[in-house]
Enzyme design. Structure first.
Site, PDB file in Angstrom:
ATOM      1  N   ASP A  20       0.844  -1.200   0.019  1.00 48.34           N
ATOM      2  CA  ASP A  20      -0.071  -0.041   0.049  1.00 48.34           C
ATOM      3  C   ASP A  20       0.685   1.134  -0.090  1.00 48.34           C
ATOM      4  O   ASP A  20       0.450   2.224   0.503  1.00 48.34           O
ATOM      5  CB  ASP A  20      -0.852   0.089   1.255  1.00 48.34           C
ATOM      6  CG  ASP A  20      -2.132   0.620   1.027  1.00 48.34           C
ATOM      7  OD1 ASP A  20      -2.832   0.550  -0.067  1.00 48.34           O
ATOM      8  OD2 ASP A  20      -2.863   1.340   1.939  1.00 48.34           O
ATOM      9  N   ASP A  38      -8.335  -6.112   9.892  1.00 44.76           N
ATOM     10  CA  ASP A  38      -7.632  -4.700   8.956  1.00 44.76           C
ATOM     11  C   ASP A  38      -7.568  -3.681   9.703  1.00 44.76           C
ATOM     12  O   ASP A  38      -6.729  -2.360   9.446  1.00 44.76           O
ATOM     13  CB  ASP A  38      -8.776  -4.385   7.746  1.00 44.76           C
ATOM     14  CG  ASP A  38      -8.879  -5.432   6.755  1.00 44.76           C
ATOM     15  OD1 ASP A  38      -7.652  -6.264   6.695  1.00 44.76           O
ATOM     16  OD2 ASP A  38      -9.783  -5.929   6.481  1.00 44.76           O
TER      17      ASP A  38
END
Length: 595
Positions: free
Chosen positions: A309, A534
Site C-alpha cells: 500500500d 484490518d
C-alpha cells in the site's frame, strides 16, 4: 493493514540447473557379544553433495533384539558440518555431536528390519562421512565402506503421517540459484501461531495447514514481541528456524514499516515518522537482511512482499487527487517511499535465495488509465532507487489484504445492456477491469513494457476474496433492465464499493494457495492471514502506532474515495493485525470454493 483507496475513473515451471551428485557410503556392523546381545546394528550413511550443502540418507538395520524405541548418535568429523532440517526422526546437534531419536510412529523396529531417516545439511571446506555410530548407546563401528547395497528398509513410517524430504534434489538446484517460480512444486511454511488461532475457531482445522505470510510490521517484530496484542511472539529467525524444522521450501514475509507508512489511512499507520528513513534502513531493513542472509537458511526460498500500500499512494492520494493527504505529499516530496523501497530491494535482493515481490494495488484502485500507467512508472522509479536495479524484483503482488474478486464469471467489461456499456455503471465507474485476474495479467505486461524483466511473475492474494455463501449470484443478471441492475445482480463481489477495504461483511476465503494457476501468475497466496483484522471498528489505544480509521466503523457513511457509500465493515473489530475470530468464522462460512 490493507488500506485500499481509489480515484474517480473519469480523470516459469521450476528452472533446473544440474550439478554433479556425489554419493558416499559407509556400513558398519558389530558382532554379537555377551555384553551387547540385545543391541546390534548396521548403518548405511550416504550423501548427495553440492558446494556448501548436502542431503544425507541414513539407514539403520536392526541386527539384534526387537526395538521399541531407538536413538542414533554420531559425530561429524568437520566442525563446520551442520544438520539444518531432517525427517523421520527428532534431530538435534550439540557441537559436532548429532542425535536422531525416533518419532512416535517409528520407534518399533523388528529384529532384522530397517529404518531410513535423513536430513539436509551444510558444510564448508569438505564433507567427510561420520565413521562411528551408536544405537541406544551401543557402538556400531570398525567397518569399511560396503561392497554391496544393504537390504532395503522393511520398516517404514506410515505414509499418511511421515513427512518426506521436501527439498528439491540438490543435484538440480544448488543453494542460492533462483528458480523462475519459487512456489512451484514447493512446500510452503505454515505459521504455527496463525495455525493455533485458526484451530481455536470451530472448523478452522480445515484450512489451518495453508501457508500464510508473516508480517514484520514494526522493528520489535524482527526479534519477536511476546507482549504483542497482534502479530504474535515469534521473530524472523524463529520463523525461519521453524520453517527448517517443518521441511518447508518457501517462507513468506511482509516487509511493512516505511516512514510515514500508509499515508492516506489511519488503521495501519506505523511507528516511523515520515523523516525517519535512516532509522528504517539501519534499525529495520539491515537487521532483517542480516537474518535472512544467514547461510543456515540458504536452502529456503525466502519470499518478501515489499511495502504494502505504499507506492501507488504517491500517484493517487497526493494533492490534486480526491481525498489527497498532506502525509502523502510529504513522503512523495522527501523520497521516503521511493528510497525506502529501493533500499529494501537492494539490501534483500543481494541475498541469493531471496525473492522480492512489490505490492501493486488492485484493480479497484489502479484499473483506470489515469492510474494504470503512472503507477507502473512509479514502481520502476523505486526499483532503481538507492542502488537497486530491476533485477532485485522477482515480481509483483495485487489484492494484498483486499477483497477484489479473483474472477467475475457472470459479466465482462465488454458487456452492454440496452446500448449502455457496463463501464458506465456505478459499480464499474469507467474502470478498465472488473476482476483481479484480468487486471494482474494486464498490469504485468505494462510493467514489462516500462523496463521490468520479461519473466516477472504476479501473485494474487486470495485470502479473503472468495465471496461465496448464499449471497453469491448463480448466473448473470437480467438484461431487460438497466446496465446498473445487470451488473449489481451479476457481480460476485458484494461490497458496497470497490474502495471499501476494512473487515468486509459477507467476505469469504478465496482460492487456496496454489502455484502457477494462470498465465503470468506465479501463485495465488494468502499473504493476509485470514482472521487478522484490518483495523479497529472504534478507537483502541495501542503501542503499535495504529490509529482509528472511520472506514473500519460499520456506521460510517463514506467519503469521496468510496463514492460516499457505507463502509461495509464488521462490528467489534480489534486493531489491525490482531486476531478477529468472528471474521475468521465468516470467511470460512462464505468460502469460495466452499470448504
Amino acid at each position: 493493514m490493507s488500506m485500499r483507496k481509489r480515484l474517480s475513473g473519469r480523470r516459469r515451471a521450476l528452472a533446473l540447473s544440474g550439478v554433479g551428485a556425489l554419493a558416499a557410503g559407509v556400513l558398519v556392523t558389530i558382532p554379537v557379544t555377551a555384553a551387547q546381545a540385545a543391541t546390534q546394528c548396521s548403518v548405511n550413511y550416504t550423501t548427495n553433495d553440492w558446494a556448501g550443502g548436502f542431503t544425507a540418507s541414513v539407514t539403520i538395520r536392526n541386527l539384534g533384539d526387537a526395538l521399541t524405541s531407538w536413538n542414533l548418535g554420531f559425530t561429524f568429523p568437520n566442525s563446520s558440518q551442520r544438520v539444518q532440517q531432517g525427517w523421520s526422526a527428532k534431530w538435534t546437534q550439540s557441537g559436532q555431536n548429532v542425535t536422531a531419536a525416533n518419532e512416535s510412529y517409528n520407534g518399533a523396529v523388528a529384529s532384522g528390519a530397517s529404518i531410513t531417516l535423513g536430513f539436509n545439511g551444510a558444510y564448508s571446506g569438505s564433507n567427510p562421512k561420520p565413521t562411528s555410530f551408536t544405537l541406544n548407546g551401543v557402538t556400531c563401528n570398525g567397518g569399511t565402506p560396503p561392497t554391496s547395497t544393504p537390504p532395503p528398509p522393511t520398516s517404514t513410517p506410515p505414509p499418511t503421517t511421515t513427512p518426506p524430504p521436501t527439498f528439491p534434489p540438490p543435484s538440480t538446484i544448488p543453494p542460492g540459484q533462483k528458480v523462475d517460480n519459487p512456489f512451484l512444486n514447493a512446500k510452503g511454511y505454515v505459521n504455527p501461531e496463525w495455525k493455533a488461532k485458526a484451530e481455536s475457531v470451530a472448523g478452522g482445522s480445515r484450512v489451518s495447514n495453508n501457508p500464510t505470510a508473516v508480517w514484520i510490521d514494526r522493528i520489535a517484530a524482527i526479534n519477536g514481541t511476546p507482549d504483542s496484542s497482534s502479530n504474535g511472539a515469534m521473530g524472523v529467525r524463529a520463523h525461519l528456524d521453524e520453517a527448517l524444522r517443518q521441511g518447508a521450501q518457501y517462507v513468506q514475509f511482509v516487509i511493512y514499516n516505511l516512514p510515514g507508512r500508509d499515508c492516506s489511512a489511519l488503521a495501519s499507520n506505523g511507528e516511523l515518522g515520515p523523516e525517519e528513513l535512516p532509522r528504517y534502513k539501519a534499525e529495520y531493513i539491515d537487521p532483517i537482511a542480516a537474518i535472512q542472509g544467514d547461510s543456515k537458511y540458504a536452502n529456503l526460498r525466502i519470499i518478501n512482499i515489499v511495502e504494502i500500500d505504499s507506492l501507488p499512494n504517491l500517484v493517487t492520494n497526493t494533492s490534486g487527487n480526491p481525498g489527497g493527504t498532506a502525509m502523502c505529499d510529504t513522503v512523495k516530496a522527501n523520497g521516503a517511499y521511493v528510497n525506502g523501497v529501493g533500499y529494501a530491494l537492494a539490501k534483500l535482493g543481494a541475498i541469493g535465495n531471496v525473492y522480492n515481490y512489490i505490492d501493486a494495488g488492485h484493480h479497484g484502485w489502479l484499473g483506470w488509465d489515469s492510474n494504470f500507467g503512472p503507477v507502473a512508472d512509479q514502481l520502476k522509479a523505486a526499483a532503481v532507487a538507492s542502488g537497486s536495479t530491476v533485477n532485485n524484483v522477482h515480481g509483483f503482488i495485487t489484492n494484498t489484504a483486499n477483497y477484489s474478486a479473483l474472477k467475475e464469471p457472470h459479466f465482462k467489461i465488454t458487456d452492454s445492456v440496452n446500448g449502455t456499456t457496463v463501464r458506465n455503471t456505478k459499480w464499474v465507474d469507467w474502470n478498465m477491469y472488473v476482476d483481479e485476474l484480468s487486471f494482474a495479467q494486464a498490469f504485468r505486461q505494462k510493467l514489462v513494457s516500462v523496463g521490468f524483466n520479461s519473466n516477472i511473475g504476479m501473485l494474487i492474494d486470495t485470502s479473503r476474496n472468495g465471496w461465496g455463501g448464499s449471497a453469491r449470484p448463480a448466473g448473470p443478471g437480467p438484461t431487460t433492465g438497466t446496465a446498473n441492475e445487470y451488473v449489481d445482480a451479476s457481480r460476485v463481489d458484494r461490497r458496497f464499493h470497490t474502495g471499501n477495504w476494512c473487515n468486509q461483511a459477507g467476505a469469504g476465503l478465496g482460492e487456496r494457495p496454489k502455484a502457477a494457476p494462470e498465465s503470468g501468475i506465479d501463485a495465488y497466496v494468502w499473504v493476509k492471514p485470514p482472521g487478522e483484522s484490518d483495523g479497529s471498528s472504534k478507537e483502541i489505544p495501542n503501542n503499535e502506532g495504529k490509529g482509528f480509521d472511520r472506514m473500519c466503523d460499520p456506521t460510517y457513511t463514506g467519503n469521496e474515495r468510496n463514492g460516499n457509500n457505507m463502509s461495509g465493515a464488521l462490528a467489534d473489530a480489534p486493531i489491525s493485525g490482531a486476531w478477529f475470530a468472528a471474521q475468521f468464522a465468516q470467511l470460512m462460512q462464505n468460502a469460495y470454493p466452499a470448504l
